[in-house]
Design a protein around this motif. Structure first.
Motif, PDB file in Angstrom:
ATOM      1  N   LYS A  95       0.818  -1.216   0.000  1.00 28.15           N
ATOM      2  CA  LYS A  95       0.000   0.000   0.000  1.00 28.15           C
ATOM      3  C   LYS A  95       0.849   1.262   0.000  1.00 28.15           C
ATOM      4  O   LYS A  95       0.394   2.311  -0.447  1.00 28.15           O
ATOM      5  CB  LYS A  95      -0.923   0.018   1.224  1.00 28.15           C
ATOM      6  N   ASP A  96       2.061   1.188   0.545  1.00 34.06           N
ATOM      7  CA  ASP A  96       2.919   2.367   0.651  1.00 34.06           C
ATOM      8  C   ASP A  96       4.369   2.031   0.281  1.00 34.06           C
ATOM      9  O   ASP A  96       5.268   2.072   1.130  1.00 34.06           O
ATOM     10  CB  ASP A  96       2.843   2.941   2.068  1.00 34.06           C
ATOM     11  N   PRO A  97       4.595   1.707  -0.995  1.00 31.29           N
ATOM     12  CA  PRO A  97       5.951   1.343  -1.408  1.00 31.29           C
ATOM     13  C   PRO A  97       6.948   2.497  -1.278  1.00 31.29           C
ATOM     14  O   PRO A  97       8.140   2.261  -1.071  1.00 31.29           O
ATOM     15  CB  PRO A  97       5.783   0.901  -2.867  1.00 31.29           C
ATOM     16  N   ASP A  98       6.476   3.735  -1.374  1.00 30.17           N
ATOM     17  CA  ASP A  98       7.386   4.879  -1.238  1.00 30.17           C
ATOM     18  C   ASP A  98       7.957   4.973   0.171  1.00 30.17           C
ATOM     19  O   ASP A  98       9.143   5.284   0.342  1.00 30.17           O
ATOM     20  CB  ASP A  98       6.681   6.191  -1.605  1.00 30.17           C
ATOM     21  N   LEU A  99       7.132   4.705   1.178  1.00 31.89           N
ATOM     22  CA  LEU A  99       7.626   4.746   2.555  1.00 31.89           C
ATOM     23  C   LEU A  99       8.610   3.609   2.790  1.00 31.89           C
ATOM     24  O   LEU A  99       9.643   3.797   3.440  1.00 31.89           O
ATOM     25  CB  LEU A  99       6.470   4.684   3.553  1.00 31.89           C
ATOM     26  N   ALA A 100       8.321   2.444   2.231  1.00 26.30           N
ATOM     27  CA  ALA A 100       9.261   1.324   2.345  1.00 26.30           C
ATOM     28  C   ALA A 100      10.591   1.693   1.694  1.00 26.30           C
ATOM     29  O   ALA A 100      11.661   1.465   2.275  1.00 26.30           O
ATOM     30  CB  ALA A 100       8.667   0.077   1.698  1.00 26.30           C
ATOM     31  N   ALA A 101      10.539   2.298   0.527  1.00 22.42           N
ATOM     32  CA  ALA A 101      11.763   2.695  -0.175  1.00 22.42           C
ATOM     33  C   ALA A 101      12.543   3.739   0.607  1.00 22.42           C
ATOM     34  O   ALA A 101      13.778   3.724   0.629  1.00 22.42           O
ATOM     35  CB  ALA A 101      11.414   3.224  -1.567  1.00 22.42           C
ATOM     36  N   ARG A 102      11.836   4.652   1.263  1.00 23.00           N
ATOM     37  CA  ARG A 102      12.477   5.698   2.076  1.00 23.00           C
ATOM     38  C   ARG A 102      13.415   5.095   3.120  1.00 23.00           C
ATOM     39  O   ARG A 102      14.455   5.666   3.444  1.00 23.00           O
ATOM     40  CB  ARG A 102      11.387   6.543   2.738  1.00 23.00           C
ATOM     41  N   TYR A 103      13.049   3.933   3.643  1.00 24.86           N
ATOM     42  CA  TYR A 103      13.859   3.272   4.672  1.00 24.86           C
ATOM     43  C   TYR A 103      14.615   2.054   4.129  1.00 24.86           C
ATOM     44  O   TYR A 103      15.119   1.247   4.910  1.00 24.86           O
ATOM     45  CB  TYR A 103      12.986   2.910   5.871  1.00 24.86           C
ATOM     46  N   GLY A 104      14.694   1.922   2.823  1.00 28.37           N
ATOM     47  CA  GLY A 104      15.471   0.847   2.223  1.00 28.37           C
ATOM     48  C   GLY A 104      14.892  -0.537   2.441  1.00 28.37           C
ATOM     49  O   GLY A 104      15.627  -1.520   2.431  1.00 28.37           O
ATOM     50  N   VAL A 105      13.590  -0.615   2.623  1.00 27.25           N
ATOM     51  CA  VAL A 105      12.933  -1.906   2.830  1.00 27.25           C
ATOM     52  C   VAL A 105      12.652  -2.525   1.462  1.00 27.25           C
ATOM     53  O   VAL A 105      11.851  -1.995   0.692  1.00 27.25           O
ATOM     54  CB  VAL A 105      11.625  -1.744   3.637  1.00 27.25           C
ATOM     55  N   VAL A 106      13.333  -3.633   1.155  1.00 22.07           N
ATOM     56  CA  VAL A 106      13.149  -4.295  -0.131  1.00 22.07           C
ATOM     57  C   VAL A 106      12.495  -5.663   0.020  1.00 22.07           C
ATOM     58  O   VAL A 106      12.139  -6.300  -0.969  1.00 22.07           O
ATOM     59  CB  VAL A 106      14.488  -4.422  -0.896  1.00 22.07           C
ATOM     60  N   GLY A 107      12.356  -6.132   1.227  1.00 22.66           N
ATOM     61  CA  GLY A 107      11.691  -7.392   1.528  1.00 22.66           C
ATOM     62  C   GLY A 107      11.082  -7.292   2.905  1.00 22.66           C
ATOM     63  O   GLY A 107      11.405  -6.387   3.675  1.00 22.66           O
ATOM     64  N   VAL A 108      10.170  -8.193   3.222  1.00 24.80           N
ATOM     65  CA  VAL A 108       9.515  -8.166   4.525  1.00 24.80           C
ATOM     66  C   VAL A 108       9.647  -9.531   5.189  1.00 24.80           C
ATOM     67  O   VAL A 108       9.840 -10.532   4.499  1.00 24.80           O
ATOM     68  CB  VAL A 108       8.030  -7.765   4.387  1.00 24.80           C
ATOM     69  N   PRO A 109       9.566  -9.550   6.494  1.00 26.34           N
ATOM     70  CA  PRO A 109       9.331  -8.432   7.405  1.00 26.34           C
ATOM     71  C   PRO A 109      10.620  -7.667   7.732  1.00 26.34           C
ATOM     72  O   PRO A 109      11.715  -8.222   7.701  1.00 26.34           O
ATOM     73  CB  PRO A 109       8.793  -9.114   8.662  1.00 26.34           C
ATOM     74  N   VAL A 110      10.424  -6.406   8.068  1.00 26.00           N
ATOM     75  CA  VAL A 110      11.485  -5.547   8.590  1.00 26.00           C
ATOM     76  C   VAL A 110      10.885  -4.771   9.749  1.00 26.00           C
ATOM     77  O   VAL A 110       9.806  -4.186   9.615  1.00 26.00           O
ATOM     78  CB  VAL A 110      12.032  -4.568   7.527  1.00 26.00           C
ATOM     79  N   VAL A 111      11.581  -4.769  10.872  1.00 30.21           N
ATOM     80  CA  VAL A 111      11.164  -3.985  12.032  1.00 30.21           C
ATOM     81  C   VAL A 111      12.217  -2.913  12.257  1.00 30.21           C
ATOM     82  O   VAL A 111      13.403  -3.220  12.371  1.00 30.21           O
ATOM     83  CB  VAL A 111      11.002  -4.862  13.297  1.00 30.21           C
ATOM     84  N   LEU A 112      11.775  -1.662  12.299  1.00 30.61           N
ATOM     85  CA  LEU A 112      12.664  -0.547  12.605  1.00 30.61           C
ATOM     86  C   LEU A 112      12.314  -0.002  13.979  1.00 30.61           C
ATOM     87  O   LEU A 112      11.125   0.152  14.310  1.00 30.61           O
ATOM     88  CB  LEU A 112      12.525   0.570  11.567  1.00 30.61           C
TER      89      LEU A 112
END
Length: 142
Positions: A95-112
């Motif tokens: 739903k929000d690929p831009d926010l994922a890209a902002r934090y370098g998230v290219v796969g899931v899960p990722v917890v920041l």
């Protein structure tokens, strides 16, 4: 997104996030879990300026490991207790690929995990994360 208003309302109430009850089943699914608020970039930015630590779960509906962590890691009693210090947010990467890209998230899960007032994550956990590993990371964020 409607979730941004919800994040703002939660923060407006002192940022207190309660626990969500399990589905009434037995075992891990019946334990209270972290109460995540779905968010977007505006909601995350608002949380990061709240003065509280922030936990962000980048996930997807199709992610089997994400669902496993919802049933186990995010319902561990010690993790839930430690999460009371955090504003807990979730981001659906589809739903929000831009926010994922902002934090370098290219796969899931990722917890920041963000320390209070910080905009750069203090900790980044990629892939299946046990309750013990998440708890250790959370305790290091002050």
């Amino acid at each position: 997104f409607r979730s941004v208003g919800r994040v703002d309302r939660v923060l407006g109430l002192g940022g207190m996030l309660g626990l969500s009850l399990g589905d009434g089943g037995v075992g891990e699914a019946a334990r209270p879990g972290i109460s995540f608020v779905e968010t977007d970039a505006r909601g995350l930015d608002s949380a990061l300026t709240s003065g509280r630590a922030v936990l962000v779960d980048f996930r997807a509906d199709w992610c089997v490991v994400c669902k496993e962590m919802e049933r186990t890691t995010f319902r561990d009693p010690e993790v839930v207790a430690e999460a009371a210090r955090f504003i807990a947010l979730k981001v659906d990467v589809d739903k929000d690929p831009d926010l994922a890209a902002r934090y370098g998230v290219v796969g899931v899960p990722v917890v920041l995990l963000f320390a209070p007032g910080e905009t750069v994550p203090a900790r980044r956990l990629v892939g299946r994360t046990s309750a013990e590993r998440l708890l250790s990371a959370m305790r290091q964020v002050r």
